[in-house]
Design a protein around this motif. Structure first.
Motif, PDB file in Angstrom:
ATOM      1  N   UNK A 106      -0.202 129.564  -5.994  1.00 46.92           N
ATOM      2  CA  UNK A 106      -1.091 128.417  -5.835  1.00 46.92           C
ATOM      3  C   UNK A 106      -0.670 127.614  -4.614  1.00 46.92           C
ATOM      4  N   UNK A 107      -1.653 127.095  -3.901  1.00 47.44           N
ATOM      5  CA  UNK A 107      -1.386 126.162  -2.829  1.00 47.44           C
ATOM      6  C   UNK A 107      -1.263 124.756  -3.377  1.00 47.44           C
ATOM      7  N   UNK A 108      -0.921 123.823  -2.511  1.00 53.23           N
ATOM      8  CA  UNK A 108      -0.663 122.462  -2.974  1.00 53.23           C
ATOM      9  C   UNK A 108      -1.914 121.599  -3.013  1.00 53.23           C
ATOM     10  N   UNK A 109      -2.999 122.047  -2.425  1.00 56.94           N
ATOM     11  CA  UNK A 109      -4.245 121.302  -2.495  1.00 56.94           C
ATOM     12  C   UNK A 109      -4.505 120.431  -1.285  1.00 56.94           C
ATOM     13  N   UNK A 110      -5.776 120.209  -1.037  1.00 53.56           N
ATOM     14  CA  UNK A 110      -6.211 119.310   0.020  1.00 53.56           C
ATOM     15  C   UNK A 110      -7.336 118.441  -0.544  1.00 53.56           C
ATOM     16  N   UNK A 111      -7.302 117.152  -0.241  1.00 47.17           N
ATOM     17  CA  UNK A 111      -8.230 116.200  -0.842  1.00 47.17           C
ATOM     18  C   UNK A 111      -9.527 116.125  -0.055  1.00 47.17           C
ATOM     19  N   UNK A 112     -10.611 116.265  -0.770  1.00 47.81           N
ATOM     20  CA  UNK A 112     -11.949 116.089  -0.216  1.00 47.81           C
ATOM     21  C   UNK A 112     -12.576 114.876  -0.889  1.00 47.81           C
ATOM     22  N   UNK A 113     -13.004 113.918  -0.085  1.00 52.23           N
ATOM     23  CA  UNK A 113     -13.657 112.725  -0.607  1.00 52.23           C
ATOM     24  C   UNK A 113     -15.023 112.609   0.040  1.00 52.23           C
TER      25      UNK A 113
END
Length: 116
Positions: A106-113
């Motif tokens: 799993x990757x650590x994630x990136x925030x989309x707003x």
């Protein structure tokens, strides 16, 4: 395999973003690659997947027609192009590498707003 997601940010309703998930450590060309997302207070949900050679893709219903998953095995990178973004797309987006039986990395994630 280490997965690094990037490309998130703040965008207005109707805007577009392209997320990237770069793999390092070993080749990821043998893995199916998936994107998930998790909104605040909600469970993680599947967004899209792509087979190891890119010949089969799958999307959650809300993403069909707006999102496109692709990959470049030479660059060890999988992409998620998101068009016509809506406020309900706001979430942390994570990439994952699926082996035969389970998600292995799993990757650590990136925030989309997405602002309304």
């Amino acid at each position: 395999v280490q997965l690094q997601a990037s490309g998130g940010g703040l965008v207005q309703t109707g805007g577009s973003l392209r997320l990237s998930c770069a793999a390092s450590g070993r080749t990821f060309s043998g893995y199916r690659m998936d994107w998930f997302r998790q909104a605040p207070g909600k469970e993680r949900e599947f967004v899209a997947s792509i087979t190891w050679n890119g010949d089969i893709t799958d999307y959650t219903e809300s993403a069909k027609g707006r999102f496109t998953i692709s990959r470049d095995n030479a660059k060890n990178t999988v992409y998620l192009r998101m068009n016509d973004l809506k406020p309900e797309d706001t979430a942390v987006y994570l990439c994952a590498a699926r082996g035969i039986f389970r998600y292995e990395y799993w990757g650590q994630g990136t925030l989309v707003t997405v602002s309304s």
